[in-house]
Design a protein around this motif. Sequence first.
Motif, PDB file in Angstrom:
ATOM      1  N   PRO A 200       0.814  -1.224   0.000  1.00  0.00           N
ATOM      2  CA  PRO A 200       0.000   0.000   0.000  1.00  0.00           C
ATOM      3  C   PRO A 200       0.849   1.277   0.000  1.00  0.00           C
ATOM      4  O   PRO A 200       0.401   2.319  -0.462  1.00  0.00           O
ATOM      5  CB  PRO A 200      -0.838  -0.108   1.268  1.00  0.00           C
ATOM      6  N   ASN A 230      -8.450  -2.303  -4.741  1.00  0.00           N
ATOM      7  CA  ASN A 230      -8.861  -3.181  -3.641  1.00  0.00           C
ATOM      8  C   ASN A 230      -8.409  -4.613  -3.886  1.00  0.00           C
ATOM      9  O   ASN A 230      -7.924  -5.285  -2.985  1.00  0.00           O
ATOM     10  CB  ASN A 230     -10.377  -3.154  -3.470  1.00  0.00           C
ATOM     11  N   TRP A 234      -5.671  -4.906  -1.259  1.00  0.00           N
ATOM     12  CA  TRP A 234      -6.426  -5.196  -0.036  1.00  0.00           C
ATOM     13  C   TRP A 234      -7.026  -6.591  -0.010  1.00  0.00           C
ATOM     14  O   TRP A 234      -7.924  -6.856   0.769  1.00  0.00           O
ATOM     15  CB  TRP A 234      -7.522  -4.147   0.164  1.00  0.00           C
ATOM     16  N   ARG A 235      -6.564  -7.469  -0.897  1.00  0.00           N
ATOM     17  CA  ARG A 235      -7.058  -8.853  -0.824  1.00  0.00           C
ATOM     18  C   ARG A 235      -5.865  -9.782  -0.923  1.00  0.00           C
ATOM     19  O   ARG A 235      -4.931  -9.512  -1.675  1.00  0.00           O
ATOM     20  CB  ARG A 235      -7.982  -9.150  -2.005  1.00  0.00           C
ATOM     21  N   PRO A 616     -13.818  -4.905   1.370  1.00  0.00           N
ATOM     22  CA  PRO A 616     -12.383  -5.184   1.319  1.00  0.00           C
ATOM     23  C   PRO A 616     -11.577  -4.251   2.220  1.00  0.00           C
ATOM     24  O   PRO A 616     -10.521  -4.592   2.693  1.00  0.00           O
ATOM     25  CB  PRO A 616     -12.015  -4.962  -0.145  1.00  0.00           C
ATOM     26  N   ARG A 617     -12.086  -3.029   2.463  1.00  0.00           N
ATOM     27  CA  ARG A 617     -11.341  -2.118   3.331  1.00  0.00           C
ATOM     28  C   ARG A 617     -12.292  -1.104   3.944  1.00  0.00           C
ATOM     29  O   ARG A 617     -13.349  -0.823   3.395  1.00  0.00           O
ATOM     30  CB  ARG A 617     -10.241  -1.418   2.551  1.00  0.00           C
ATOM     31  N   GLU A 630      -5.448   4.082   5.447  1.00  0.00           N
ATOM     32  CA  GLU A 630      -5.362   4.716   4.124  1.00  0.00           C
ATOM     33  C   GLU A 630      -4.033   5.458   4.008  1.00  0.00           C
ATOM     34  O   GLU A 630      -3.709   6.289   4.845  1.00  0.00           O
ATOM     35  CB  GLU A 630      -6.513   5.715   3.935  1.00  0.00           C
ATOM     36  N   ARG A 664      -2.090  -7.576   7.762  1.00  0.00           N
ATOM     37  CA  ARG A 664      -2.984  -6.489   7.330  1.00  0.00           C
ATOM     38  C   ARG A 664      -4.297  -7.034   6.800  1.00  0.00           C
ATOM     39  O   ARG A 664      -5.344  -6.421   6.920  1.00  0.00           O
ATOM     40  CB  ARG A 664      -2.255  -5.681   6.249  1.00  0.00           C
ATOM     41  N   LEU A 665      -4.254  -8.227   6.190  1.00  0.00           N
ATOM     42  CA  LEU A 665      -5.477  -8.758   5.575  1.00  0.00           C
ATOM     43  C   LEU A 665      -6.073  -9.918   6.381  1.00  0.00           C
ATOM     44  O   LEU A 665      -6.848 -10.703   5.842  1.00  0.00           O
ATOM     45  CB  LEU A 665      -5.184  -9.204   4.135  1.00  0.00           C
ATOM     46  N   HIS A 700      -9.896  -3.259  12.059  1.00  0.00           N
ATOM     47  CA  HIS A 700     -10.224  -3.474  10.647  1.00  0.00           C
ATOM     48  C   HIS A 700     -10.709  -4.900  10.369  1.00  0.00           C
ATOM     49  O   HIS A 700     -11.571  -5.096   9.522  1.00  0.00           O
ATOM     50  CB  HIS A 700      -9.026  -3.129   9.761  1.00  0.00           C
ATOM     51  N   ARG A 704     -14.380  -5.188   8.596  1.00  0.00           N
ATOM     52  CA  ARG A 704     -14.542  -5.785   7.260  1.00  0.00           C
ATOM     53  C   ARG A 704     -15.604  -6.884   7.278  1.00  0.00           C
ATOM     54  O   ARG A 704     -16.423  -6.977   6.381  1.00  0.00           O
ATOM     55  CB  ARG A 704     -13.207  -6.352   6.766  1.00  0.00           C
TER      56      ARG A 704
END
Length: 830
Positions: A200, A230, A234-235, A616-617, A630, A664-665, A700, A704
């Motif tokens: 990111p 995304n 973000w995946r 996704p976020r 972000e 993070r995910l 998060h 989500r």
Amino acid sequence: SGNDDKDDTGPKIVDGKLVIEENEGIGIRVGSAGGWTLEVFPGDFVVHRKYGIGRYEKTVIKSKTKLSKNDKADQNKRRNEIIQNLIKNRKELNVTQSDIEEQIANFGSEKDLDPISNPMQTVLEVSYADATVHIPVDKAYRLSRYRAGDAVVKPRLSRVKGEAWRKAKNKVEEDTIQMAQDVLALYATRETLSRNPFDPTKEVIMRKFEATFPYDATPDQQKCFEAVENDMVWRSRPMDRLVCGDVGFGKTEVAFRALFRCVTNGRQAALLSPTGVLAAQHFKNTLERMGPGTEFNFNIVLLRGGMGKNTKLGRAIREQIASGEVDLIVGTHALLSSGLNFNDLGLLVVDEEQRFGVKQKERLKLICDGIDVLTLSATPIPRTLQMSLSGIRDTSTIRSPPPMRKPTVTMVQEFNKSVIKEAIQCELNRGGQLFYVVPRIAQLDEAEKIVKSLYPEIKIVKAHGRMARGKAEENVAAFAEGNYDVLLATTVIENGVDIPTVNTIIIQNAQAFGMSTLYQLRGRVGRSNVQAYAYFLHKEDAITEQSALRLQAMADLHELGSGFDVANRDLEIRGAGSLLGTEQSGMAAKVGFDLYMRMLKKSVRKLRGLDLPQVPRTNVLLPYSEGSLEIAESSNGVVTHAFQIPKTYIKDDSERFMEEGIARLAESTGQLVEITNRWKDQYGPIPAPLQRKLKTLHLHACTRILGIDLVGFVKTSKGTADCVLRSPGLRPRHWIHISKSLPKGIPTKGVDVVFPSRFTIMDEAEINVTGGKSIDVEQFQVENYEDEEDEWDALDQEEVEAMKEISSSMFVKSIGEVDIEDYPRFVVRN
């Protein structure tokens, strides 16, 4: 035709123009599988969920039969008034007893013209094997157009009486449940695939690249850019996204941004095009945007036919690719050859996927295993369309045309020299250029003779697939520079040739082309704000019913952005093969493709259980950017808000980067705890700054799962502030379901859930479900739908709307921009 007893449906030629059945009625829009609507015209076959396959004949205005209680009361009152009036004015109007009786007898008949006594409505007349059924226009969504394989083969009409249709439908339903399990299994394996997400923090450089795009992005493009970001950042599963957008609506920019993101992350990217002409054009454009000499300075090569592994040039390029010297490879099918080894390929973009054959697709699968794939198509092939309709592939559609674009004027006519003469004259007068396309190379010379006989001085250049290597590309380039008036070509120009000065295309023997080709060819013109013209010229004797239908469809679908509808209409004219490689079309033919896809979607939903759309976020807008993931750039060029593990904690760069992505995910707080426990074992106790950052990740992971896309503070009338977490897709049924699994089976204390008034029985005040107390289910509105199908319609619509909201929340800068009262939301008071 003077002969009236002939069957005159089917195509006819009138005054040199192709005419298919004079339409007595207008098209009516009905529902379809993808959530968009399709038109049906008189004579089309339709499927009604309850009655089966019928033929739509016409629209009729007739008396309303089903009246509500109030309407019924008004009707009786009005009829009474009419009779009382007659009795009252008996003498003046000279009314006899038999007149009054006649008036009573006429109530509700054609003679009753009073709108309250005899309310009228528009209905669709649909004929079945044993009856004619009238369907009110407001219930037209229960109809879908019958599309199953070959629409030219007329289906058998269902019988309204008897059980045959219900049995057929039930049998298909069993089939869709089986199929839904396969779809979900495919889904599940897709979800288990994982790779390192893209970094990111690199999005900062991404913003600089985005600034080099000379146009304003359209709203749909904006959503597309975000969906791809995304998917990539973000995946944790590889991207598999189809971008459908009309010819010239800016799909290429979506691809360029994805490619740039990949190479900025230090991985190789490849762009695969169906033709050398298109590859050459993409190569030129990528060089201008990110090649050597730009501020980004990436190394880009073009690989195309004639650069085989046994040629000197081909060998050199392959060595550069294998060693990682090259960042981006633009190429044709040569990219799929077996002797090519990529160096850490991160993304493959496939342009105009419908042009690749089955063997090439199989080879693609091998290359793409675990790699991000972005597919672009203006007219996706039926199978791709089916996969996106059933949700197996993520789909983005660009339907908004760039500003100032005008739809191309399309003319379908019999071949004749005066039409050609007029078309060329008109274009030359305004200083433009033309494309002249024929189906076969052998016909180029004959076409050249025709044009030369009309205009001896005109400058013509040719392009076709059998020319010497690179010659076609050279000719197209010379034509683009304005050295010639007419480009005489075969379909090599079908894909992606973008020359704004060309605004007329003449297609000879148009009956010989398939629908997607005709559509693509027409899309070569009209790429600026000048009015464009397309002439589809056909031979009278060579036309079949199917090609007539195709040409007619092209003339109908002249709106900007109708590529999806072309693919849809093509599904009917050609047929929808099979979805997962097995032969489904038999089942689809029993109930029609749309109803089949609906039933499949319904079965998938039933198996999925909780249907709360996940996000996704989450965009967290708290003071001092607390809790935000972000990426932003501070004034001194430092990247902020990224979740980063201190270098002192995990020394190895690639290992640290991988762990950052995994954490993070993480999909749940439980998963995060497992990850941190593993870190403690491997790297020792977790330092305090990292523990603080992990709190953000815990937040998060929760948001989500609960579909929360926005978090922020909202001031109350008491001067305090509430923390509000918006969840557009949350419905009372979800919260009731989730609460049952919480301790004591009641909502968590301290967290309230607020539903807007549209979900409540009173439909006036919003409902606050207080945390720590059991839920009163009575207060929620449970709609009384006439049948289960209507409820599914409502659910479908609801999901579509919620997803639209979620996809636009990333651009919100402060929670004040959103009308938060309109959405379901979690609230932490004070």
